[in-house]
Design a protein around this motif. Structure first.
Motif, mmCIF file in Angstrom:
data_model
loop_
_atom_site.group_PDB
_atom_site.id
_atom_site.type_symbol
_atom_site.label_atom_id
_atom_site.label_comp_id
_atom_site.label_asym_id
_atom_site.label_seq_id
_atom_site.Cartn_x
_atom_site.Cartn_y
_atom_site.Cartn_z
ATOM 1 N N ARG A 1 0.713 -1.340 -0.097
ATOM 2 C CA ARG A 1 0.116 -0.058 -0.078
ATOM 3 C C ARG A 1 1.007 1.190 0.234
ATOM 4 N NH1 ARG A 1 -1.210 3.731 3.179
ATOM 5 N NH2 ARG A 1 -0.186 3.037 4.858
ATOM 6 N N ARG A 2 2.057 1.220 0.808
ATOM 7 C CA ARG A 2 2.862 2.533 1.085
ATOM 8 C C ARG A 2 3.733 2.615 -0.226
ATOM 9 N NH1 ARG A 2 6.045 2.293 6.185
ATOM 10 N NH2 ARG A 2 7.128 3.825 5.103
ATOM 11 N N ALA A 3 4.107 1.568 -0.984
ATOM 12 C CA ALA A 3 4.837 1.474 -2.345
ATOM 13 C C ALA A 3 3.897 2.244 -3.395
ATOM 14 C CB ALA A 3 5.248 0.246 -2.649
ATOM 15 N N ARG A 4 2.542 1.782 -3.232
ATOM 16 C CA ARG A 4 1.671 2.338 -4.498
ATOM 17 C C ARG A 4 1.662 3.815 -4.285
ATOM 18 N NH1 ARG A 4 -0.803 -1.729 -7.299
ATOM 19 N NH2 ARG A 4 -0.365 -3.784 -6.443
ATOM 20 N N GLU A 5 1.370 4.125 -2.921
ATOM 21 C CA GLU A 5 1.140 5.659 -2.576
ATOM 22 C C GLU A 5 2.473 6.536 -2.918
ATOM 23 O OE1 GLU A 5 0.820 7.832 1.834
ATOM 24 O OE2 GLU A 5 -0.933 6.121 1.422
ATOM 25 N N ALA A 6 3.461 5.895 -2.298
ATOM 26 C CA ALA A 6 4.722 6.468 -2.872
ATOM 27 C C ALA A 6 4.950 6.784 -4.415
ATOM 28 C CB ALA A 6 5.818 5.905 -2.096
ATOM 29 N N ALA A 7 4.692 5.800 -5.210
ATOM 30 C CA ALA A 7 4.690 5.921 -6.631
ATOM 31 C C ALA A 7 3.821 6.885 -7.237
ATOM 32 C CB ALA A 7 4.805 4.626 -7.155
ATOM 33 N N ARG A 8 2.598 6.844 -6.823
ATOM 34 C CA ARG A 8 1.814 7.860 -7.144
ATOM 35 C C ARG A 8 2.083 9.501 -6.707
ATOM 36 N NH1 ARG A 8 -2.207 4.299 -5.870
ATOM 37 N NH2 ARG A 8 -2.609 5.112 -3.646
ATOM 38 N N LYS A 9 2.701 9.675 -5.665
ATOM 39 C CA LYS A 9 3.268 10.853 -5.165
ATOM 40 C C LYS A 9 4.642 11.254 -6.116
ATOM 41 C CE LYS A 9 2.236 10.995 -0.341
ATOM 42 N NZ LYS A 9 2.833 10.602 1.242
#
Length: 162
Positions: free
Chosen positions: A148-156
């Motif tokens: 979840r955090r990886a996807r969020e960081a990639a979006r940012k």
């Protein structure tokens, strides 16, 4: 010399990479010029000056010979980097990925990847790799959280690049 190292050593501004030998070329060029100028002003004879230069070159060559052993494999290179720069996130992540994928040792990858994430909490590659390592060691909850955090960081990161 100090100003050159301040620029390339993340002192004045963060340049987004760790200090490495390649970043020392600019300040060392100036240092070599100063050394040459100083050597030319010494009251030594030509033979003594040549001997001094040969000694410096010999010592530098010896150091290079020692350092080349780090380049025998990717694993050795990243292990040496971990010792020399323990907060180098990209190197830690790469070493974690070597442990995870090439050596099939997720148990050895987890501590490296956890350290990467603790230093740079929004680094998508480290988060994604840690998710995989957690999944392979049976930590499903940790794997889902890191994913979840990886996807969020990639979006940012994508939003910042627009």
């Amino acid at each position: 010399i100090a100003a050159g190292f301040a620029v390339t050593g993340n002192v004045l501004v963060t340049i987004g990479t760790n200090f490495a030998e390649r970043l020392a070329y600019l300040p060392l060029t100036f240092a070599c010029g100063l050394a040459g100028s100083g050597l030319s002003r010494l009251p030594w004879n030509r033979t003594s000056k040549i001997a001094a230069v040969r000694s410096v070159v010999l010592l530098a060559g010896f150091r290079t010979g020692i350092r080349t052993t780090d380049f025998r494999s990717s694993t050795l290179l990243y292990e040496a980097t971990e010792l020399a720069a323990p907060r180098a996130v990209k190197s830690l992540t790469t070493l974690g990925n070597i442990r995870l994928r090439q050596e099939n040792r997720p148990d050895l990858a987890v501590p490296l990847l956890e350290r990467s994430v603790s230093i740079w909490p929004d680094y998508p590659r480290a988060l994604s790799s840690l998710s995989e390592a957690y999944a392979r060691t049976g930590n499903r909850i940790g794997a889902m959280e890191m994913d979840r955090r990886a996807r969020e960081a990639a979006r940012k990161l994508q939003d910042m690049q627009r």
